[in-house]
Enzyme design. Structure first.
Site, PDB file in Angstrom:
ATOM      1  N   HIS A  74     -14.426   3.569  18.855  1.00  0.00           N
ATOM      2  CA  HIS A  74     -15.852   3.713  19.166  1.00  0.00           C
ATOM      3  C   HIS A  74     -16.089   3.816  20.661  1.00  0.00           C
ATOM      4  CE1 HIS A  74     -16.817  -0.494  20.472  1.00  0.00           C
ATOM      5  NE2 HIS A  74     -15.834  -0.824  19.668  1.00  0.00           N
ATOM      6  N   ASP A 103     -13.389  -2.408  25.546  1.00  0.00           N
ATOM      7  CA  ASP A 103     -13.787  -2.404  24.137  1.00  0.00           C
ATOM      8  C   ASP A 103     -14.910  -1.374  24.009  1.00  0.00           C
ATOM      9  OD1 ASP A 103     -14.658  -2.954  21.563  1.00  0.00           O
ATOM     10  OD2 ASP A 103     -15.763  -4.748  22.159  1.00  0.00           O
ATOM     11  N   GLU A 153     -20.658   1.330  16.588  1.00  0.00           N
ATOM     12  CA  GLU A 153     -19.824   0.221  16.130  1.00  0.00           C
ATOM     13  C   GLU A 153     -20.362  -1.126  16.582  1.00  0.00           C
ATOM     14  OE1 GLU A 153     -16.622  -2.784  16.009  1.00  0.00           O
ATOM     15  OE2 GLU A 153     -17.799  -2.092  17.722  1.00  0.00           O
ATOM     16  N   HIS A 206     -16.062  -8.658  25.462  1.00  0.00           N
ATOM     17  CA  HIS A 206     -17.516  -8.616  25.595  1.00  0.00           C
ATOM     18  C   HIS A 206     -17.993  -9.267  26.892  1.00  0.00           C
ATOM     19  CE1 HIS A 206     -18.836  -7.491  21.252  1.00  0.00           C
ATOM     20  NE2 HIS A 206     -17.905  -6.687  21.735  1.00  0.00           N
TER      21      HIS A 206
END
Length: 348
Positions: free
Chosen positions: A70, A187, A221, A322
């Protein structure tokens, strides 16, 4: 026939993380990926959600496999223009306000204008606020200081800034000489870079794949439904390529490929997991098996949507997920090697 060069993959990852793409506002980065694949003469199409699907024909066209990564990231939206002219935020994706305190950001208006800002506690100044260090980092206390001469909602709106405008975070990407790459949004742009380089090597090397293989670059995502559709009925295996999460109790590191055996959605397909381990061991690829208790992937979303598929999850190990993330070129390389052998292997 040769594997992608890891230094070239890292340079591509650097370009990807520098393109703002919070979930819901991903057209620019999807266009970048689309252009990259068009230059390789790879067949692509966009789905209605704005994701991109690339297809490489295989010798067996009745059984397919799909890999996904993603390109959407964490971000925010303008929730409110405060009386002071500062902005209240509403977060996009699963992260905490403390992870973005002091971060530079960019506000993009509906007309496409972009403004610089900084995400701060309202009580930042220790010379004014006695509770500066103790106040809770939450929506009420965090705000964006816009880098313009504004001190009222009217002045902010004259710039074109309004509720619902997207706010993206400065990735602060750095590639170090010792192999580390640190940035926001590894990410999952690290995995997107890996897949794009994998496609490039297949095309340039004229590698004959055993099965028609689709590559979905998903764009929702982080909000839970990026890879849950556009899966052909011929697809047997569906492999999400996403970060391996690191922390206490985890085996994942920044130097090997992470193979997820279970996350919050439950166990991944046992046969596919064992096949990935076999490929890693036969080809001297460094890997770790791991469980991510607070994690869900596009493969999880695909299963929940009712797709009858064999699903799995692999990816590079990412520290401080994150937040301000970091990985190493060794993990990028080992993950690339595992996927290289996987796309040429038999189905489970």
């Amino acid at each position: 026939m040769s594997l992608p060069k890891v230094d070239e993959t890292i340079e591509l990852i650097k370009k990807l993380v520098e393109i703002p793409s919070p979930s819901g506002n991903t057209n620019e980065v999807i266009s970048f990926v689309e252009g990259y694949l068009t230059d390789l003469e790879v067949e692509t199409k966009r789905n209605r959600k704005g994701g991109l699907i690339a297809t490489l024909p295989g010798e067996d066209q009745s059984n397919h496999r799909m890999l996904t990564a993603h390109v959407d990231t964490l971000g925010a939206m303008v929730k409110e223009i405060k009386p002071s002219g500062r902005l209240k935020l509403d977060l996009i994706g699963g992260y905490k306000y403390n992870a973005i305190e002091g971060e530079y950001c960019e506000i993009e208006t509906a007309s496409g204008k972009k403004f610089s800002g900084t995400i701060l506690m309202h009580q930042t100044s220790v010379h004014v606020y006695k509770d500066a260090g103790k106040a809770e980092r939450n929506q009420a206390n965090m705000e964006v200081r816009v880098d313009e001469k504004v001190s009222s909602p009217e002045q902010v709106r004259e710039l074109g800034i309004e509720v619902g405008d997207f706010v993206s975070l400065d990735p602060r990407v750095q590639v170090l000489d010792n192999g580390f790459i640190k940035s926001r949004h590894l990410d999952d742009k690290a995995s997107v870079g890996i897949l794009l380089q994998l496609i490039r090597s297949v095309k340039k090397g004229q590698v004959a794949l055993p099965y028609t293989t689709h590559f979905l670059i998903s764009n929702n995502e982080e909000i839970g439904y990026g890879g849950n559709s556009n899966i052909t009925p011929e697809t047997v295996e569906y492999l999400a390529v996403d970060m391996g999460a690191m922390g206490d109790g985890q085996t994942t590191d920044e130097y090997t490929a992470s193979i997820c055996v279970k996350d919050a959605s439950g166990p991944y397909h046992y046969g596919l997991r064992k096949n990935l381990v076999r490929l890693a061991e036969e080809n001297n690829i460094g890997y770790k098996l791991d469980i991510y208790p607070y994690y869900g992937s596009d493969a999880s979303a695909a299963i929940r949507a009712g797709n009858d598929i064999v699903h799995g999850l692999v990816g590079p190990g990412i520290d401080s997920s994150h937040a301000y993330e970091r990985t190493h070129k060794d993990s990028i390389e080992e993950t690339t090697k595992l996927l290289w052998y996987y796309i040429q292997a038999d189905l489970v």
